[in-house]
Write an enzyme that holds these catalytic residues in place. Structure first.
Site, PDB file in Angstrom:
ATOM      1  CE  LYS A 155      51.651 -10.738 -55.004  1.00 39.39           C
ATOM      2  NZ  LYS A 155      50.169 -10.764 -54.882  1.00 39.39           N
ATOM      3  CB  SER A 210      50.806 -15.595 -43.608  1.00 40.08           C
ATOM      4  OG  SER A 210      51.575 -16.195 -44.635  1.00 40.08           O
ATOM      5  CD  GLU A 231      54.795  -4.070 -40.557  1.00 38.27           C
ATOM      6  OE1 GLU A 231      54.338  -4.720 -39.592  1.00 38.27           O
ATOM      7  OE2 GLU A 231      55.564  -3.113 -40.419  1.00 38.27           O
ATOM      8  NE  ARG A 259      41.219  -0.400 -38.004  1.00 42.00           N
ATOM      9  CZ  ARG A 259      42.485  -0.703 -38.319  1.00 42.00           C
ATOM     10  NH1 ARG A 259      43.095  -1.707 -37.714  1.00 42.00           N
ATOM     11  NH2 ARG A 259      43.122  -0.005 -39.230  1.00 42.00           N
ATOM     12  CB  CYS A 265      48.406  -8.594 -38.767  1.00 43.79           C
ATOM     13  SG  CYS A 265      48.773  -6.949 -39.318  1.00 43.79           S
ATOM     14  CD  GLU A 359      47.367 -13.112 -38.048  1.00 44.79           C
ATOM     15  OE1 GLU A 359      47.983 -13.729 -38.941  1.00 44.79           O
ATOM     16  OE2 GLU A 359      47.510 -11.896 -37.828  1.00 44.79           O
ATOM     17  CB  SER A 419      46.315   1.483 -37.164  1.00 47.11           C
ATOM     18  OG  SER A 419      46.308   0.119 -36.815  1.00 47.11           O
TER      19      SER A 419
END
Ligand code: SIN
Length: 457
Positions: A155, A210, A231, A259, A265, A359, A419
């Site tokens: 999804k 979230s 995550e 970025r 996150c 955040e 990452s």
């Protein structure tokens, strides 16, 4: 029924996609369940070959994928190219891991039987991906799921389903059998996801999004005791000690903040700088932020595209206004312009400001000072989140000491980017459960089967 996907820079409708409901989701899971046994029995080298062919096709068609990402998500084209490469890296990494799934043969402590373990795919998975990396966050989940022998219902986020649909088409062209990956696009995810999580045939949920939504999904996943990978949100501190290489710290800060337009996150959320270098860091960083060019992502000179939607622009503006009302000073930026929010640096941000606790998901950098190492650690860890922290120092002892005491799953040491497909990405505390990428990534899609072998009869 269908819904429109819009370009966040112009509001133009890019396409209409099917608006699936719970019944279509069940049909997608039916297909995933039907395909599970045969896909799990497909030799690992063949599963890997599908992933590698898909990777090659992504890179051959990088221009097309990058343009689609930019058009539906808004990021500058150069960043979309980097995202396609990042997405392709996950496919390559997990293709390489597919043939290394291992087990054990052991003698029991009493010597009376043998302990044999094997690793089996967990089964049909629900993969829910976010809008900020519309391609890479899907391959980060699909790569290990397919490598492990799991089928999936995917999804994608309602703002950015098009990259996912193109990826699925390419997976088919690369030889993925029908039913192994089933995409459901929807503008009303809650009832659809609830239906799937209540279905006992689903065996795994992987979600990026979230913390608030993650909590709800964890509660729903508890009903069938699903395997989960989560995550979730972050509130990354970016620590600059007085002994740091300030040039490197400013470069790293720009990368960690800008970025993806800060819509990540792992974006640096709080800049904590040791008092003796705070003013110099803030001046140099703000100078560079003020040069950042705002333009639609399709403009080759764009460094910062629009935010994903009007709601997000309003949220970021609200956080800046709150900080300013509480005494923060704007060094550069600070005001939204249509769908854009400029690169913004704030200083003298008091600890009570919401921007320190929420955040941001935008290109805003609140800068605060600290006195010493223990002060820095206390401030950095003063959050329920624990995804990533960035740390700039030239003192090796301090780097290890502080790195070990930061309550996060990842630490960037003198680096503004952590990452990588080969590294375990994930958090502690309210930032989530499990790891994506690295050797750990495929574990999330495997379960250990133990056979007790009696050799006496
Ligand atoms: C995210 O923001 O969800 C992931 C970012 C990354 O993989 O670097």
């Amino acid at each position: 029924m269908s819904f429109a996907v819009r370009d966040p820079a112009t509001g133009e409708v890019l396409d209409e996609v099917a608006d699936a409901g719970p019944d279509e989701a069940t049909a997608a899971l039916d297909a995933a369940v039907d395909a599970q046994e045969a896909w799990a029995a497909t030799p690992p080298r063949e599963r890997a070959a599908v992933l590698l062919r898909t990777r090659d096709m992504l890179l051959t068609r990088i221009e097309e994928f990058a343009l689609l990402i930019t058009r539906e998500m808004g990021k500058p084209l150069a960043e979309s190219w980097a995202e396609v490469q990042y997405a392709a890296d996950f496919l390559q990494w997990f293709a390489e891991e597919a043939v290394r799934i291992s087990g054990e043969y052991r003698v029991s402590p009493g010597g009376d039987f043998r302990i044999v373990t094997t690793r089996q795919p967990v089964g049909p998975c629900l993969l829910i991906s976010p809008w900020n990396f519309p391609l890479a966050m899907i391959t980060r989940k699909l790569g290990p799921a397919l490598a492990a022998g799991c089928t999936a219902v995917v999804k994608p986020a309602e703002d950015t389903p098009l990259s996912c649909l193109l990826l699925t088409q390419v997976l088919g062209e690369a030889g993925l059998p029908p039913g192994v990956v089933n995409v459901v696009t929807t503008s009303r995810p809650a009832p659809l996801v609830e239906r799937l999580l209540a279905d006992p045939r689903l065996r795994k949920l992987s979600f990026t999004g979230s913390t608030q939504v993650g909590r709800l999904l964890l509660a729903q996943a508890a009903g069938n005791v699903l395997r989960t990978s989560m995550e979730l949100g972050g509130n990354a501190p970016f620590l600059v000690f007085a002994d740091a290489d300030l040039d490197a710290a400013v470069e790293g800060a720009l990368l960690a903040k800008l970025r993806n337009g800060g819509q990540s996150c792992v974006a640096a959320n709080r800049f904590l700088v040791e008092e003796p270098v705070a003013e110099e860091f803030a001046t140099r960083f703000a100078d560079r932020m003020s040069d950042v060019r705002l333009a639609p992502g399709t403009d080759p000179g764009s460094r910062l595209g629009p935010l994903i939607n009007a709601r997000q622009v309003e949220r970021v503006a609200g956080l800046v206004d709150d900080a300013v009302t509480r005494g923060a000073r704007v060094l550069t930026g600070g005001r939204a312009a249509g769908p854009y929010f400029p690169a913004t640096a704030l200083t003298d941000v008091p600890p009570s400001a919401r921007i320190h606790h929420e955040e941001i998901f935008g290109p805003v950098a609140p800068i605060t000072t600290f006195k010493d190492e223990s002060d820095a650690l206390a401030m950095a860890n003063d959050t329920p989140y624990g995804l990533v922290a960035y740390l700039y120092t030239r003192d090796l002892g301090r780097a290890v000491r502080v790195g070990e005491r930061l309550e996060t799953g990842m630490v960037g040491l003198n680096r503004g980017l952590v990452s990588n497909a080969a590294a375990p990405f994930g958090g502690v505390k309210s930032s989530g459960l499990g790891r994506e990428g690295g050797f750990e990534g495929i574990e999330e899609y495997l379960s250990t089967k133990y056979l007790a072998l009696d050799l006496t009869s």
